[in-house]
Motif scaffolding. Structure first.
Motif, short mmCIF file in Angstrom:
data_model
loop_
_atom_site.label_atom_id
_atom_site.label_comp_id
_atom_site.label_asym_id
_atom_site.label_seq_id
_atom_site.Cartn_x
_atom_site.Cartn_y
_atom_site.Cartn_z
N GLU A 30 -29.34 95.50 42.32
CA GLU A 30 -28.79 95.95 41.04
C GLU A 30 -28.48 94.77 40.12
OE1 GLU A 30 -28.65 99.01 39.87
OE2 GLU A 30 -29.44 99.81 41.76
N PHE A 31 -27.90 93.71 40.67
CA PHE A 31 -27.65 92.52 39.85
C PHE A 31 -28.96 91.87 39.41
CE2 PHE A 31 -23.26 92.30 41.76
CZ PHE A 31 -22.58 92.37 40.55
N ALA A 32 -29.98 91.92 40.26
CA ALA A 32 -31.29 91.37 39.89
C ALA A 32 -31.88 92.11 38.70
CB ALA A 32 -32.24 91.41 41.09
N ALA A 53 -27.49 84.42 33.77
CA ALA A 53 -27.08 83.41 34.74
C ALA A 53 -26.00 83.96 35.67
CB ALA A 53 -26.59 82.16 34.03
N VAL A 54 -25.04 84.69 35.11
CA VAL A 54 -23.99 85.29 35.93
C VAL A 54 -24.60 86.32 36.89
CG1 VAL A 54 -21.97 86.82 35.88
CG2 VAL A 54 -22.10 84.88 34.31
N ALA A 55 -25.51 87.14 36.38
CA ALA A 55 -26.16 88.14 37.23
C ALA A 55 -26.96 87.46 38.34
CB ALA A 55 -27.07 89.06 36.40
N ALA A 56 -27.65 86.38 38.02
CA ALA A 56 -28.41 85.65 39.04
C ALA A 56 -27.48 85.06 40.09
CB ALA A 56 -29.25 84.54 38.39
N GLY A 57 -26.33 84.55 39.66
CA GLY A 57 -25.34 84.06 40.62
C GLY A 57 -24.84 85.16 41.53
N CYS A 58 -24.65 86.34 40.96
CA CYS A 58 -24.22 87.50 41.76
C CYS A 58 -25.29 87.90 42.77
CB CYS A 58 -23.88 88.67 40.84
SG CYS A 58 -22.40 88.42 39.84
N VAL A 59 -26.56 87.77 42.38
CA VAL A 59 -27.66 88.06 43.31
C VAL A 59 -27.58 87.12 44.50
CG1 VAL A 59 -30.17 88.00 43.63
CG2 VAL A 59 -29.20 89.02 41.56
N VAL A 60 -27.36 85.84 44.23
CA VAL A 60 -27.28 84.85 45.31
C VAL A 60 -26.11 85.15 46.24
CG1 VAL A 60 -26.86 82.40 45.81
CG2 VAL A 60 -28.45 83.04 43.99
N VAL A 61 -24.95 85.41 45.67
CA VAL A 61 -23.75 85.69 46.48
C VAL A 61 -23.95 86.97 47.30
CG1 VAL A 61 -21.30 86.32 46.40
CG2 VAL A 61 -22.16 84.42 45.01
N ARG A 103 -25.24 84.71 24.76
CA ARG A 103 -24.68 85.76 25.62
C ARG A 103 -25.74 86.24 26.61
NH1 ARG A 103 -22.94 89.22 22.21
NH2 ARG A 103 -24.74 90.61 22.22
N ALA A 104 -26.96 86.40 26.16
CA ALA A 104 -28.04 86.84 27.06
C ALA A 104 -28.26 85.81 28.15
CB ALA A 104 -29.33 87.07 26.26
#
Length: 172
Positions: A152-154, A97-105, A91-92
């Motif tokens: 914030e996502f970072a 990974a999802v948060a990093a993807g959100c940073v990119v987007v 889960r971590a």
């Protein structure tokens, strides 16, 4: 150096919180403007054109200015149902990974928003309906909000806290 980071973090937190307060005030304005407009219509009067336009702007600013605060509070839309079933380590990894993807987007959208603001300024674009409103005053919300959302996502991507708590249904 640590003091500088702490000062920057406090400044960032203050900006995000101030934007959320402005978003809340925009919500109050929307309520007042809608009641005012409906009241005028019920009395047989034509609501002012600027009243309608200001509610459109209010919805936009409320959404954009409140979004970074919602990311911080995990108030944005995401589904915990799947991540709640994962073991803690997986889960971590998925959450980061999802948060990093959100940073990119968000970073990409902030960049494109910045280019849009530059275009609006170069062309001297105006939103011309009830009044002349420089378009860059609208589009500036894109790079600012998406840039702050990326930060914030970072925090979730590399910080101590995870975006996904693993507690599906607890906060609803």
């Amino acid at each position: 150096m640590r003091a500088v980071w702490a000062l920057m973090r406090r400044g960032h937190d203050l900006v995000v919180t101030a934007m959320a307060v402005v978003a809340g005030l925009a919500l109050v304005w929307l309520m007042v403007a809608i009641v005012w407009s409906v009241g005028m219509r019920n009395l047989g009067m034509q609501p002012h054109a600027w009243l309608f336009t200001s509610t459109e702007y209010g919805v936009f600013y409320m959404t954009m200015l409140g979004a970074p605060w919602l990311v911080r509070r995990r108030g944005h839309v995401h589904i915990e149902l799947v991540t709640a079933t994962l073991p803690d380590g997986v889960r971590a990894l998925v959450s980061r990974a999802v948060a990093a993807g959100c940073v990119v987007v968000c970073g990409y959208l902030a960049w494109r928003g910045y280019l849009l603001v530059q275009t609006n300024i170069a062309r001297m674009d105006f939103d011309v309906r009830a009044y002349f409103y420089p378009r860059w005053l609208l589009t500036i919300a894109f790079p600012v909000s998406f840039g702050l959302m990326a930060v914030e996502f970072a925090r979730f991507a590399v910080g101590r806290e995870l975006m996904h708590t693993g507690q599906a249904g607890i906060h609803e």
